[in-house]
Design a protein around this motif. Sequence first.
Motif, PDB file in Angstrom:
ATOM      1  N   SER A   1      60.143  45.529  32.928  1.00  0.00           N
ATOM      2  CA  SER A   1      59.435  44.352  32.436  1.00  0.00           C
ATOM      3  C   SER A   1      57.943  44.603  32.269  1.00  0.00           C
ATOM      4  O   SER A   1      57.306  44.015  31.401  1.00  0.00           O
ATOM      5  CB  SER A   1      59.656  43.175  33.394  1.00  0.00           C
ATOM      6  OG  SER A   1      59.020  42.013  32.907  1.00  0.00           O
ATOM      7  N   SER A   2      57.384  45.502  33.085  1.00  0.00           N
ATOM      8  CA  SER A   2      55.939  45.753  33.048  1.00  0.00           C
ATOM      9  C   SER A   2      55.573  47.032  32.305  1.00  0.00           C
ATOM     10  O   SER A   2      54.442  47.514  32.412  1.00  0.00           O
ATOM     11  CB  SER A   2      55.382  45.826  34.478  1.00  0.00           C
ATOM     12  OG  SER A   2      56.050  46.819  35.234  1.00  0.00           O
ATOM     13  N   ALA A   3      56.524  47.599  31.538  1.00  0.00           N
ATOM     14  CA  ALA A   3      56.266  48.836  30.795  1.00  0.00           C
ATOM     15  C   ALA A   3      55.487  48.535  29.522  1.00  0.00           C
ATOM     16  O   ALA A   3      56.068  48.322  28.449  1.00  0.00           O
ATOM     17  CB  ALA A   3      57.579  49.546  30.468  1.00  0.00           C
ATOM     18  N   LEU A   4      54.170  48.497  29.632  1.00  0.00           N
ATOM     19  CA  LEU A   4      53.309  48.223  28.481  1.00  0.00           C
ATOM     20  C   LEU A   4      53.691  49.123  27.312  1.00  0.00           C
ATOM     21  O   LEU A   4      53.805  50.345  27.475  1.00  0.00           O
ATOM     22  CB  LEU A   4      51.846  48.463  28.849  1.00  0.00           C
ATOM     23  CG  LEU A   4      51.212  47.475  29.833  1.00  0.00           C
ATOM     24  CD1 LEU A   4      49.919  48.046  30.397  1.00  0.00           C
ATOM     25  CD2 LEU A   4      50.949  46.147  29.157  1.00  0.00           C
ATOM     26  N   PRO A   5      53.906  48.554  26.128  1.00  0.00           N
ATOM     27  CA  PRO A   5      54.393  49.345  24.986  1.00  0.00           C
ATOM     28  C   PRO A   5      53.479  50.516  24.652  1.00  0.00           C
ATOM     29  O   PRO A   5      52.270  50.353  24.524  1.00  0.00           O
ATOM     30  CB  PRO A   5      54.446  48.321  23.846  1.00  0.00           C
ATOM     31  CG  PRO A   5      53.547  47.202  24.278  1.00  0.00           C
ATOM     32  CD  PRO A   5      53.645  47.151  25.765  1.00  0.00           C
TER      33      PRO A   5
END
Length: 387
Positions: A197-201
């Motif tokens: 969920s927190s994997a910045l693109p």
Amino acid sequence: MNAGDHPMGEGSKTALVLSGGGARAAYQVGVMKAIAELLPTGCANPFPIICGTSAGAINAATIASHADCFSRGVAGLEQLWGALRSEQVHRVGYTELMGSTLKLLLSFFSSGATFGRPLSLFDNTPLYHLLMENIQLHHLPGLIEKGHLHALCITALGYQSGQSISFFQGHASVDPWQRSRRVGMRADLTHKHLMASSALPALFPAVRINREYFGDGAMRQTAPMSAALHLGAEKLLVVGVSGNRKNGRVDPGLLVNYSPSLAQIFAQLLNSAFIDAMEEDIDMMQRFNHFIKELNEEKQRKMRVRPVEVLVIEPSMRFDEMAVNHIHALPKAMRVFLRTIGATQPGRGASIASYLLFEASYCQDLMRHGYADCMEQADKVRSFLET
């Protein structure tokens, strides 16, 4: 919204909705600290439903794992963010940055694909260890069984399906749901869900869950508040991380006559993912409530609709301006990287830095602002939580 779209338990359920935005999520911790002080003395959890996206998912999971004592969960968050360093989130050396950049370039010669760790500019393995040490997700079943928590929901984007998946762990009365590009899926939540969920693109690597790779939940999240309604919420407290609704999108004094930098372009892409959908969803909810209030109770019953009370707490300051004052706290390799892509000036890309400044001084500053902004609405917050 539509009463038939979600299960309803007995009594009014209040949901906490935490949006994402990398280091900006420290602002939410200040808001939570203020709420803990405004509540009557005791450990009761005022939010039986907790929903988080991106870095907001980390805050949501921490609060949920301490649902038997809200103030203890907030204290844990304050300690975590107040002592944070970039090295605890991702590898920051020159070697790591150059290696990741080279890997990205080499992918151009293999149809954009790569083997081993998924493509990303940063290796956020340290974040996984940090979450494992600080968030006790194994407490969730017991907290749900004892009634301290109704549901925790973490949203991520499936890169293959293009669907926004809301993974939830909650009471047996909560049913999965499926709408256009939005799916609610029951799961035993793990730290991999938080990492996904927190994997910045493009910045942090995608995470594989079951048969699909997932990335930051803010991407393609067209209705950020909908998951809370599906889980049975009747009231929503939303903590935003933009300040656009208060401060406006453009400062005329910052207008320039030259083309935007790479950082400025990418900052707008991140803003569109993390901010725009939440702001539009809030505006739509407010219009919906205004319409519903024009109907009498009989018409509301026939149409199976009801108003949803929403309280929004959002920043009174500009994140890019604050970030510029703390860039010096970053490791040297990160400072050089941000300066190279033009991410060191307000209005010209510093918004990128506001997402990546995982340093204690910046996070503490954000927490102070979050605390102050919430305390400015102290009476509203007390009334919202008491009714």
